[in-house]
Each structure stands twice: as structure tokens, then as C-alpha cells.
Design a protein around this motif. Structure first.
Motif, PDB file in Angstrom:
ATOM      1  N   THR A  95       0.900  -1.294   0.025  1.00 26.52           N
ATOM      2  CA  THR A  95       0.060   0.201   0.027  1.00 26.52           C
ATOM      3  C   THR A  95       0.894   1.282  -0.114  1.00 26.52           C
ATOM      4  O   THR A  95       0.647   2.251  -0.810  1.00 26.52           O
ATOM      5  N   ALA A  96       1.791   1.282   0.912  1.00 24.46           N
ATOM      6  CA  ALA A  96       2.800   2.427   1.022  1.00 24.46           C
ATOM      7  C   ALA A  96       3.383   2.549  -0.472  1.00 24.46           C
ATOM      8  O   ALA A  96       3.675   3.775  -0.799  1.00 24.46           O
ATOM      9  N   LYS A  97       3.950   1.450  -1.202  1.00 29.64           N
ATOM     10  CA  LYS A  97       4.440   1.520  -2.365  1.00 29.64           C
ATOM     11  C   LYS A  97       3.477   2.204  -3.328  1.00 29.64           C
ATOM     12  O   LYS A  97       4.206   3.158  -3.992  1.00 29.64           O
ATOM     13  N   ALA A  98       2.368   1.767  -3.391  1.00 33.20           N
ATOM     14  CA  ALA A  98       1.520   2.464  -4.324  1.00 33.20           C
ATOM     15  C   ALA A  98       1.165   4.020  -4.285  1.00 33.20           C
ATOM     16  O   ALA A  98       1.262   4.600  -5.121  1.00 33.20           O
ATOM     17  N   LEU A  99       1.113   4.265  -2.980  1.00 31.02           N
ATOM     18  CA  LEU A  99       0.660   5.530  -2.716  1.00 31.02           C
ATOM     19  C   LEU A  99       2.172   6.632  -2.879  1.00 31.02           C
ATOM     20  O   LEU A  99       1.915   7.736  -3.508  1.00 31.02           O
ATOM     21  N   ALA A 100       3.267   5.949  -2.681  1.00 35.04           N
ATOM     22  CA  ALA A 100       4.503   6.754  -2.910  1.00 35.04           C
ATOM     23  C   ALA A 100       4.630   6.821  -4.573  1.00 35.04           C
ATOM     24  O   ALA A 100       4.862   7.914  -4.971  1.00 35.04           O
ATOM     25  N   MET A 101       4.266   5.765  -5.128  1.00 36.10           N
ATOM     26  CA  MET A 101       4.336   6.029  -6.705  1.00 36.10           C
ATOM     27  C   MET A 101       3.255   6.792  -7.292  1.00 36.10           C
ATOM     28  O   MET A 101       3.601   7.790  -8.189  1.00 36.10           O
ATOM     29  N   ALA A 102       2.046   6.640  -6.639  1.00 36.29           N
ATOM     30  CA  ALA A 102       1.113   7.429  -7.281  1.00 36.29           C
ATOM     31  C   ALA A 102       1.397   8.829  -7.083  1.00 36.29           C
ATOM     32  O   ALA A 102       0.903   9.845  -7.640  1.00 36.29           O
ATOM     33  N   SER A 103       1.908   9.376  -5.761  1.00 35.41           N
ATOM     34  CA  SER A 103       2.153  10.668  -5.378  1.00 35.41           C
ATOM     35  C   SER A 103       3.430  11.211  -5.642  1.00 35.41           C
ATOM     36  O   SER A 103       3.778  12.432  -5.373  1.00 35.41           O
ATOM     37  N   ASP A 104       4.223  10.307  -6.125  1.00 31.97           N
ATOM     38  CA  ASP A 104       5.760  10.677  -6.612  1.00 31.97           C
ATOM     39  C   ASP A 104       6.476  11.398  -4.988  1.00 31.97           C
ATOM     40  O   ASP A 104       7.096  12.117  -5.111  1.00 31.97           O
ATOM     41  N   LYS A 105       6.110  10.561  -3.844  1.00 33.67           N
ATOM     42  CA  LYS A 105       6.786  10.888  -2.654  1.00 33.67           C
ATOM     43  C   LYS A 105       8.003   9.838  -2.245  1.00 33.67           C
ATOM     44  O   LYS A 105       7.481   8.481  -2.922  1.00 33.67           O
ATOM     45  N   PRO A 106       8.842  10.119  -1.605  1.00 38.79           N
ATOM     46  CA  PRO A 106       9.720   9.042  -1.095  1.00 38.79           C
ATOM     47  C   PRO A 106       8.900   7.820  -0.173  1.00 38.79           C
ATOM     48  O   PRO A 106       8.080   8.251   0.765  1.00 38.79           O
ATOM     49  N   LEU A 107       9.533   6.703  -0.280  1.00 36.59           N
ATOM     50  CA  LEU A 107       8.947   5.564   0.489  1.00 36.59           C
ATOM     51  C   LEU A 107      10.122   5.496   1.492  1.00 36.59           C
ATOM     52  O   LEU A 107      11.316   5.336   1.248  1.00 36.59           O
ATOM     53  N   ILE A 108       9.626   5.085   2.724  1.00 39.87           N
ATOM     54  CA  ILE A 108      10.631   4.749   3.984  1.00 39.87           C
ATOM     55  C   ILE A 108      10.138   3.464   4.440  1.00 39.87           C
ATOM     56  O   ILE A 108       9.182   3.306   5.134  1.00 39.87           O
ATOM     57  N   ALA A 109      11.033   2.350   4.022  1.00 41.50           N
ATOM     58  CA  ALA A 109      10.789   1.010   4.832  1.00 41.50           C
ATOM     59  C   ALA A 109      11.390   1.352   6.369  1.00 41.50           C
ATOM     60  O   ALA A 109      12.550   1.058   6.405  1.00 41.50           O
ATOM     61  N   VAL A 110      10.346   0.965   7.092  1.00 40.60           N
ATOM     62  CA  VAL A 110      10.767   0.993   8.548  1.00 40.60           C
ATOM     63  C   VAL A 110      10.868  -0.435   9.151  1.00 40.60           C
ATOM     64  O   VAL A 110      10.137  -1.180   8.868  1.00 40.60           O
ATOM     65  N   ASN A 111      11.919  -0.529  10.166  1.00 42.20           N
ATOM     66  CA  ASN A 111      11.826  -1.636  10.853  1.00 42.20           C
ATOM     67  C   ASN A 111      10.927  -1.476  11.857  1.00 42.20           C
ATOM     68  O   ASN A 111      11.251  -0.364  12.543  1.00 42.20           O
ATOM     69  N   HIS A 112      10.224  -2.340  11.911  1.00 44.12           N
ATOM     70  CA  HIS A 112       9.047  -2.214  13.372  1.00 44.12           C
ATOM     71  C   HIS A 112       9.773  -2.081  14.697  1.00 44.12           C
ATOM     72  O   HIS A 112       9.162  -1.255  15.365  1.00 44.12           O
ATOM     73  N   LEU A 113      10.889  -2.821  14.786  1.00 43.01           N
ATOM     74  CA  LEU A 113      11.617  -2.719  16.224  1.00 43.01           C
ATOM     75  C   LEU A 113      12.378  -1.273  16.146  1.00 43.01           C
ATOM     76  O   LEU A 113      12.339  -0.807  17.353  1.00 43.01           O
ATOM     77  N   GLU A 114      12.746  -0.609  15.118  1.00 45.72           N
ATOM     78  CA  GLU A 114      13.180   0.530  15.096  1.00 45.72           C
ATOM     79  C   GLU A 114      11.862   1.763  15.513  1.00 45.72           C
ATOM     80  O   GLU A 114      12.229   2.708  16.504  1.00 45.72           O
ATOM     81  N   GLY A 115      10.811   1.346  15.120  1.00 50.50           N
ATOM     82  CA  GLY A 115       9.753   2.297  15.433  1.00 50.50           C
ATOM     83  C   GLY A 115       9.650   2.211  16.880  1.00 50.50           C
ATOM     84  O   GLY A 115       9.439   3.335  17.820  1.00 50.50           O
ATOM     85  N   HIS A 116       9.525   0.988  17.384  1.00 50.68           N
ATOM     86  CA  HIS A 116       9.472   0.949  19.021  1.00 50.68           C
ATOM     87  C   HIS A 116      10.749   1.610  19.825  1.00 50.68           C
ATOM     88  O   HIS A 116      10.526   2.491  20.617  1.00 50.68           O
ATOM     89  N   ALA A 117      11.824   1.287  19.222  1.00 43.59           N
ATOM     90  CA  ALA A 117      13.219   1.662  19.677  1.00 43.59           C
ATOM     91  C   ALA A 117      13.302   3.416  19.658  1.00 43.59           C
ATOM     92  O   ALA A 117      13.814   4.139  20.763  1.00 43.59           O
ATOM     93  N   LEU A 118      12.748   4.147  18.819  1.00 41.03           N
ATOM     94  CA  LEU A 118      12.745   5.622  18.819  1.00 41.03           C
ATOM     95  C   LEU A 118      11.556   6.070  19.216  1.00 41.03           C
ATOM     96  O   LEU A 118      11.564   7.362  19.413  1.00 41.03           O
ATOM     97  N   SER A 119      10.390   5.322  19.618  1.00 41.30           N
ATOM     98  CA  SER A 119       9.102   5.843  20.035  1.00 41.30           C
ATOM     99  C   SER A 119       9.395   6.958  21.282  1.00 41.30           C
ATOM    100  O   SER A 119       8.716   7.624  21.531  1.00 41.30           O
ATOM    101  N   PRO A 120      10.421   6.438  22.117  1.00 45.40           N
ATOM    102  CA  PRO A 120      10.473   7.243  23.405  1.00 45.40           C
ATOM    103  C   PRO A 120      10.896   8.874  22.895  1.00 45.40           C
ATOM    104  O   PRO A 120      10.634   9.960  23.840  1.00 45.40           O
ATOM    105  N   ARG A 121      11.676   8.854  22.007  1.00 38.59           N
ATOM    106  CA  ARG A 121      12.111  10.322  21.506  1.00 38.59           C
ATOM    107  C   ARG A 121      10.945  10.910  20.688  1.00 38.59           C
ATOM    108  O   ARG A 121      10.893  12.261  20.480  1.00 38.59           O
ATOM    109  N   LEU A 122       9.783  10.447  20.278  1.00 32.66           N
ATOM    110  CA  LEU A 122       8.693  11.149  19.708  1.00 32.66           C
ATOM    111  C   LEU A 122       8.086  11.914  21.139  1.00 32.66           C
ATOM    112  O   LEU A 122       7.491  12.793  20.934  1.00 32.66           O
ATOM    113  N   ALA A 123       7.908  10.900  22.287  1.00 33.38           N
ATOM    114  CA  ALA A 123       7.303  11.433  23.419  1.00 33.38           C
ATOM    115  C   ALA A 123       7.960  12.378  23.864  1.00 33.38           C
ATOM    116  O   ALA A 123       7.452  13.134  24.771  1.00 33.38           O
TER     117      ALA A 123
END
Ligand code: KG4
Ligand code: ZN
Length: 347
Positions: A95-123
């Protein structure tokens, strides 16, 4: 102000979120599949993949509508590309690839564990690298030195079950249904942990690794003995799990020289008794303690969007991921970490 759309579909939450570079969650939606999986006592991959496929596109549209914007207003599209249940990961990534292609925006493939690991910096905008992270979820239990975006040193991992898995299995044994962690925590609050003796696997061992399989078996035996109140078993299990986590994390701290903060993330970080114990440990070592607010602990898309923001902001020139980036069922944060000895060791 950069805006990233995040997409999460690696387990049983279908989620989309819009997050700005200054940490504002502009909009987010999460569709839980708890009801679909509850009759089976755990996540059924095929049911999960179908539910993600049905729900994700309308969920993203609704998230954009909540923010009053369109895809044209988004600067990048970040999606979980692994690790996780491969069917669901593929739905989100495609889905992300399709949206990126259709809108000509960059795709960022995220490691789910990295999402958890950096979540404290969002907060918490003040949390700087390096920090010591206990990442405890349904599929993982690791201690990592988070040195920077994309730079993780694994100091410890579980040699058998993940911590969230142990909570879920305890819930199943006690007939508390799925998802198990919050139910065990609620019941534990009503019980007396001292009434049921349970083991603390690996307590005091030199390596900082974790093990929870023996604890789970002991919970089963305690239940089968038929003499203990369920609340006492839940309380004893939670206390044993906390004792193990504190002992093992204390051991890992010895190898975390420059860390200035002890941080916890992942679904089990939502457990208030666990948070309190870790806060005490941090205090003993003169470290700050940081834990994200509860909704950011369990799976969500805001942390995926935030990981995308961190990638965009991290030093050097940002390079978008290729549109043929393959979904990864396994994707360790520290590829150099040795497999640990023990049955069924996980990355
Ligand atoms: O991070 P997460 O939402 O999904 C994975 O990436 O695995 O973590 C889910 C895990 C489940 O095992 C769930 O039982 C556990 O986190 N969990 C909890 C609590 N809330 C969720 N465990 C203990 N206490 C809680 N309050
Ligand atoms: Zn997760």
C-alpha cells in the motif's frame, strides 16, 4: 514543517498516522483486530492479513481526512517493512509503495523494532542518544544500546520466549482471553505474589540474556495444582517476570557505559508495575528513566511515522527506499549480534 504518513500492519493492529518533524501527531487511527482473534486465544496470521487488506486503505483515507489534507500535503510515506507476520507486513508495504508511486513521494521502509526503539524520542524531545533500551513486546525481549538512528547494539536477548508472549500464555492458562498482558496486569493487582512460589530463570547469570519458558511452565503447574487463587498466580507471575527483567537489565547496564537514560518501549512497557520497577533501577544507577505514554507502547503508526522523520532528519543525504524493497519476516536491529545459545533463540 515536514509531515510523514506512517503505516503499521505487522501484527494485529491496522494503523495510520500523520506526524510532523516537531513531534506533533496530527491525526492517527488504529483498528484493532482483538475481536477477530479472541476466539483462537492468539493472532491467526491469515485472519490478520485479510483484515489488514480490508481495512488499511479506508483507514489511511480517514486519517488524511481527519487532518483535512490529501496525499499531496505529505512529504514521505513510511511503512513497517518487517519484522512481523509476513502477510500483514506485505499489505502495509505494498500500500505504501502504491501511494509513494502515485504521489511521487519517497518511500521509507521502517523496521518495526526501530519504530519501538525510537518511540520514546517522539514522546520526549529531550531524550538524547545513546540510551539503554529494554524492548519488550509480543515477539521480542531485548536490551539494546541505541547509539543513533540506524545504530543499535544488542546487549541481551531472550533465549526462548518473548516477555509479552509469557504474559499472553499466562493469560491463556488462567483463562483470561486475548490479548493477555493487560488482563494479567489487572488480575495481578488483586493477588498476593508471595502465595505462589515461581522460578526466576537466569537470575544472577553472567550473561544478561532473558529466559521465560521455565516461568511459563511453572505457571501451568501452579494452575494445574488447583490450590491457588488465579489472582495470586497472576501476581506471582508478574512479580517473577519483573524480578528477572530488573536483574537482567541491571546486568546489561554494566555494558552500557555512555548511556544517560534507561528507556523502555514495546507493548510490555504499558505494564505499570514493570515501569515502576525499571524507574527504581534507573534511579539506583543515576540514570533518567523514560517510558512513552501507554498508547505509544503498544503497536501504533505514529512510531512508524516518527521513525520516518528520524530517517529524514538523520545526518547525510536522505535516500528513499526502492519501490522493490522486499518485506522481511525477520529483521534484527543489530545484524552483527551473535545468535545466543538456547532452544529456539530469537533475533
Ligand atoms: O508491541 P506490541 O503491541 O506488539 C508486538 O510488536 O509484539 O506488544 C504486544 C505485547 C503482547 O504480548 C501484550 O500481551 C503485551 O505486549 N502487553 C502487556 C501489556 N499491554 C500489552 N504486557 C504486560 N502488561 C501490559 N499492560
Ligand atoms: Zn510491536
Amino acid at each position: 514543517m515536514r509531515l510523514v504518513l506512517g503505516i503499521e500492519s505487522s501484527c494485529d493492529e491496522t494503523a495510520a498516522a500523520l506526524v510532523t518533524e516537531n513531534r506533533r501527531i496530527v491525526a492517527q487511527r488504529i483498528a484493532s483486530q482483538d475481536e477477530a482473534h479472541a476466539p483462537y486465544g492468539g493472532v491467526v496470521p491469515e485472519i490478520a492479513a485479510r483484515a489488514h487488506a480490508e481495512r488499511l486503505a479506508p483507514l489511511i483515507a480517514a486519517t488524511l481526512a481527519d487532518a483535512g489534507i490529501t496525499l499531496a500535503d505529505v512529504d514521505a510515506i513510511a511503512a513497517t517493512a518487517g519484522p512481523g507476520l509476513i502477510g500483514g507486513v506485505m499489505v502495509g508495504l505494498v500500500t505504501a509503495k502504491a501511494l509513494a508511486m502515485a504521489s511521487d513521494k519517497p518511500l521509507i521502509a521502517v523496521n518495526h523494532l526501530e519504530g519501538h526503539a525510537l518511540s520514546p524520542r517522539l514522546a520526549d524531545a529531550t531524550l538524547q542518544f545513546p540510551y539503554l533500551l529494554l524492548l519488550a513486546s509480543g515477539g521480542h525481549c531485548q536490551v539494546l544500546l541505541v547509539e543513533g538512528v540506524g545504530s543499535y547494539r544488542r546487549l541481551a536477548t531472550t533465549i526462548d520466549d518473548a516477555l509479552g508472549e509469557a504474559f499472553d500464555k499466562t493469560a491463556k492458562i488462567l483463562g483470561l482471553g486475548y490479548p493477555g498482558g493487560p488482563a494479567v496486569e489487572r488480575l495481578a493487582a488483586l493477588g498476593d505474589s508471595k502465595k505462589v512460589p515461581l522460578p526466576r530463570p537466569l537470575l544472577g547469570s553472567a550473561e544478561p540474556h532473558f529466559s521465560f519458558a521455565g516461568l511459563k511452565s511453572a505457571v501451568l503447574r501452579a494452575k494445574q495444582a488447583g490450590v491457588h487463587a488465579d489472582a495470586d498466580i497472576a501476581a506471582a507471575f508478574q512479580q517473577a517476570a519483573i524480578d528477572c527483567v530488573i536483574d537482567r537489565t541491571r546486568r546489561a547496564l554494566a555494558g552500557a557505559g555512555e548511556a544517560t537514560a534507561l528507556v523502555v518501549a514495546g507493548g510490555v512497557a504499558a505494564n505499570l508495575a514493570m515501569r515502576a520497577a525499571l524507574e527504581g533501577l534507573a534511579g539506583q544507577h543515576g540514570l533518567r528513566f523514560v517510558a512513552p505514554p501507554l498508547p505509544l507502547c503498544t503497536d501504533n503508526a505514529a512510531m512508524i511515522a516518527w521513525a520516518g522523520q528520524e530517517r529524514l532528519a538523520s545526518g547525510g543525504e536522505f535516500v528513499a527506499d526502492a519501490l522493490d524493497f522486499a518485506a522481511r519476516p525477520r529483521w534484527p536491529l543489530d545484524p552483527a549480534a551473535e545468535p545466543v545459545r538456547g532452544a529456539g533463540a530469537k533475533a
